[in-house]
Design a protein around this motif. Structure first.
Motif, PDB file in Angstrom:
ATOM      1  N   ALA A  89       0.816  -1.213   0.000  1.00 50.90           N
ATOM      2  CA  ALA A  89       0.000   0.000   0.000  1.00 50.90           C
ATOM      3  C   ALA A  89       0.849   1.262   0.000  1.00 50.90           C
ATOM      4  O   ALA A  89       0.308   2.365  -0.077  1.00 50.90           O
ATOM      5  CB  ALA A  89      -0.927   0.010   1.218  1.00 50.90           C
ATOM      6  N   ARG A  90       2.171   1.105   0.074  1.00 48.33           N
ATOM      7  CA  ARG A  90       3.069   2.245   0.153  1.00 48.33           C
ATOM      8  C   ARG A  90       3.648   2.522  -1.226  1.00 48.33           C
ATOM      9  O   ARG A  90       4.299   1.670  -1.822  1.00 48.33           O
ATOM     10  CB  ARG A  90       4.202   1.972   1.156  1.00 48.33           C
ATOM     11  N   GLY A  91       3.386   3.713  -1.732  1.00 50.30           N
ATOM     12  CA  GLY A  91       3.802   4.045  -3.083  1.00 50.30           C
ATOM     13  C   GLY A  91       5.103   4.804  -3.145  1.00 50.30           C
ATOM     14  O   GLY A  91       6.029   4.551  -2.372  1.00 50.30           O
ATOM     15  N   LYS A  92       5.171   5.751  -4.041  1.00 56.41           N
ATOM     16  CA  LYS A  92       6.398   6.510  -4.257  1.00 56.41           C
ATOM     17  C   LYS A  92       6.645   7.489  -3.116  1.00 56.41           C
ATOM     18  O   LYS A  92       5.728   7.982  -2.466  1.00 56.41           O
ATOM     19  CB  LYS A  92       6.328   7.245  -5.590  1.00 56.41           C
ATOM     20  N   ALA A  93       7.929   7.770  -2.910  1.00 62.78           N
ATOM     21  CA  ALA A  93       8.325   8.683  -1.842  1.00 62.78           C
ATOM     22  C   ALA A  93       8.002  10.127  -2.210  1.00 62.78           C
ATOM     23  O   ALA A  93       7.975  10.501  -3.394  1.00 62.78           O
ATOM     24  CB  ALA A  93       9.817   8.536  -1.569  1.00 62.78           C
ATOM     25  N   LEU A  94       7.750  10.934  -1.181  1.00 63.32           N
ATOM     26  CA  LEU A  94       7.595  12.366  -1.350  1.00 63.32           C
ATOM     27  C   LEU A  94       8.988  12.985  -1.259  1.00 63.32           C
ATOM     28  O   LEU A  94       9.643  12.904  -0.211  1.00 63.32           O
ATOM     29  CB  LEU A  94       6.677  12.957  -0.278  1.00 63.32           C
ATOM     30  N   GLY A  95       9.422  13.593  -2.336  1.00 64.58           N
ATOM     31  CA  GLY A  95      10.801  14.036  -2.440  1.00 64.58           C
ATOM     32  C   GLY A  95      11.280  14.942  -1.325  1.00 64.58           C
ATOM     33  O   GLY A  95      12.421  14.846  -0.870  1.00 64.58           O
ATOM     34  N   ASP A  96      10.423  15.843  -0.862  1.00 62.31           N
ATOM     35  CA  ASP A  96      10.841  16.833   0.132  1.00 62.31           C
ATOM     36  C   ASP A  96      10.606  16.386   1.566  1.00 62.31           C
ATOM     37  O   ASP A  96      10.907  17.129   2.500  1.00 62.31           O
ATOM     38  CB  ASP A  96      10.105  18.158  -0.106  1.00 62.31           C
ATOM     39  N   TRP A  97      10.068  15.183   1.745  1.00 58.02           N
ATOM     40  CA  TRP A  97       9.685  14.743   3.087  1.00 58.02           C
ATOM     41  C   TRP A  97      10.227  13.332   3.338  1.00 58.02           C
ATOM     42  O   TRP A  97       9.572  12.349   3.027  1.00 58.02           O
ATOM     43  CB  TRP A  97       8.157  14.779   3.235  1.00 58.02           C
ATOM     44  N   PRO A  98      11.415  13.224   3.913  1.00 57.04           N
ATOM     45  CA  PRO A  98      12.035  11.912   4.160  1.00 57.04           C
ATOM     46  C   PRO A  98      11.148  11.018   5.020  1.00 57.04           C
ATOM     47  O   PRO A  98      10.527  11.474   5.988  1.00 57.04           O
ATOM     48  CB  PRO A  98      13.331  12.274   4.900  1.00 57.04           C
ATOM     49  N   GLY A  99      11.092   9.732   4.644  1.00 56.31           N
ATOM     50  CA  GLY A  99      10.316   8.770   5.413  1.00 56.31           C
ATOM     51  C   GLY A  99       8.836   8.762   5.107  1.00 56.31           C
ATOM     52  O   GLY A  99       8.062   8.104   5.811  1.00 56.31           O
ATOM     53  N   GLU A 100       8.432   9.459   4.052  1.00 52.31           N
ATOM     54  CA  GLU A 100       7.002   9.576   3.732  1.00 52.31           C
ATOM     55  C   GLU A 100       6.741   9.073   2.310  1.00 52.31           C
ATOM     56  O   GLU A 100       7.482   9.391   1.379  1.00 52.31           O
ATOM     57  CB  GLU A 100       6.556  11.032   3.878  1.00 52.31           C
ATOM     58  N   ARG A 101       5.674   8.279   2.158  1.00 53.41           N
ATOM     59  CA  ARG A 101       5.304   7.724   0.858  1.00 53.41           C
ATOM     60  C   ARG A 101       3.801   7.857   0.646  1.00 53.41           C
ATOM     61  O   ARG A 101       3.027   7.837   1.605  1.00 53.41           O
ATOM     62  CB  ARG A 101       5.694   6.243   0.765  1.00 53.41           C
ATOM     63  N   TRP A 102       3.405   7.968  -0.605  1.00 52.40           N
ATOM     64  CA  TRP A 102       1.984   8.012  -0.929  1.00 52.40           C
ATOM     65  C   TRP A 102       1.330   6.675  -0.597  1.00 52.40           C
ATOM     66  O   TRP A 102       1.961   5.623  -0.695  1.00 52.40           O
ATOM     67  CB  TRP A 102       1.766   8.339  -2.409  1.00 52.40           C
ATOM     68  N   LEU A 103       0.071   6.728  -0.201  1.00 58.71           N
ATOM     69  CA  LEU A 103      -0.696   5.527   0.119  1.00 58.71           C
ATOM     70  C   LEU A 103      -1.673   5.196  -1.001  1.00 58.71           C
ATOM     71  O   LEU A 103      -2.193   6.095  -1.679  1.00 58.71           O
ATOM     72  CB  LEU A 103      -1.498   5.741   1.408  1.00 58.71           C
ATOM     73  N   ASP A 104      -1.955   3.910  -1.140  1.00 62.77           N
ATOM     74  CA  ASP A 104      -3.015   3.473  -2.056  1.00 62.77           C
ATOM     75  C   ASP A 104      -4.336   3.627  -1.314  1.00 62.77           C
ATOM     76  O   ASP A 104      -4.778   2.733  -0.585  1.00 62.77           O
ATOM     77  CB  ASP A 104      -2.798   2.026  -2.483  1.00 62.77           C
ATOM     78  N   ILE A 105      -4.959   4.762  -1.511  1.00 62.25           N
ATOM     79  CA  ILE A 105      -6.171   5.128  -0.761  1.00 62.25           C
ATOM     80  C   ILE A 105      -7.397   4.337  -1.204  1.00 62.25           C
ATOM     81  O   ILE A 105      -8.468   4.447  -0.585  1.00 62.25           O
ATOM     82  CB  ILE A 105      -6.451   6.636  -0.903  1.00 62.25           C
TER      83      ILE A 105
END
Length: 249
Positions: A89-105
């Motif tokens: 469920a964890r997608g691509k990383a958010l470039g400006d926010w380490p440790g954060e990835r988009w979710l499959d909502i």
């Protein structure tokens, strides 16, 4: 009875707004990191996980309205429930926010976990929630999310919040305002004047709903005049959101 009705209507995302109405002219404080400051503001938008229940109770005893922030559209590796979210469920990383990835909502297990977060908000005594990152469809998320996917998810969020008697804000997602403005109780926007998007909030403002705008630059009297004319509550912050912002005078 109202809670039961909302639960029955979750499938159609048709729940009405909660009993608490936040005045459109409310002063507000938004802080998502660091030791909490306590400026004399009516509405506090603060982190759901990091803010103790006792702090929320104390704020409410002073007549404050407490909005609890959490990310609804991204996975954050430092959160208490991070391991519960499936890796798929964890997608691509958010470039400006380490440790954060988009979710499959779109996933039911993701929504179940997010609903639990709203249960936490309710149990902590939050008056409302500020779910962030509800515009994944317009970002490189890794799941090819569509506008229809996003609208379905955001409507689900609003209904779930209302079923718990929580007010719910629409965070950014300006392009979705025509479809969603009527379902959300307030708006929180970041930098809409910079991107010439603030006019989209007139629909919410005309309904007497608060529009809280955070701008990450030095105080700007011209923007304050524009915000006042539109009925918006504009404030200038440092990007880290670790201290009070400067509201329009």
């Amino acid at each position: 009875m109202r809670k039961l009705l909302c639960l029955l209507l979750l499938a159609s995302y048709a729940c009405a707004s909660p009993a608490l109405v936040i005045p459109a002219n409310s002063s507000w404080h938004m802080q998502l990191d660091g030791d909490l400051h306590f400026p004399d503001r009516h509405v506090y938008d603060i982190d759901l996980f990091d803010t103790p229940k006792a702090t929320i109770a104390d704020l409410k005893s002073q007549g404050r309205i407490v909005i609890c922030y959490f990310s609804a559209g991204t996975w954050e590796d430092w959160r208490d429930d991070a391991k519960a979210f499936p890796k798929a469920a964890r997608g691509k990383a958010l470039g400006d926010w380490p440790g954060e990835r988009w979710l499959d909502i779109r996933r039911s297990d993701v929504r179940t976990l997010l609903a639990k977060r709203m249960d936490v908000a309710r149990s902590k005594g939050c008056d409302g929630v500020d779910p962030d990152n509800v515009d994944g469809f317009s970002n490189n998320n890794g799941f090819k999310l569509t506008k229809a996917d996003q609208l379905d998810f955001n409507r689900w969020l609003a209904a779930e919040a209302h079923a718990r008697d929580l007010s719910v804000g629409l965070k950014n997602a300006v392009e979705l305002l025509p479809e969603l403005a009527d379902l959300f109780d307030f708006a929180v926007n970041e930098s809409c004047y910079r991107y010439n998007e603030c006019d989209g909030y007139q629909r919410m403002s005309s309904q007497g709903k608060p529009v809280f705008i955070a701008d990450y630059r030095a105080y700007n009297a011209t923007l304050c005049s524009r915000a006042k004319a539109s009925g918006y509550q504009l404030q200038f912050f440092k990007l880290e959101l670790t201290e009070p912002g400067t509201p329009c005078r």
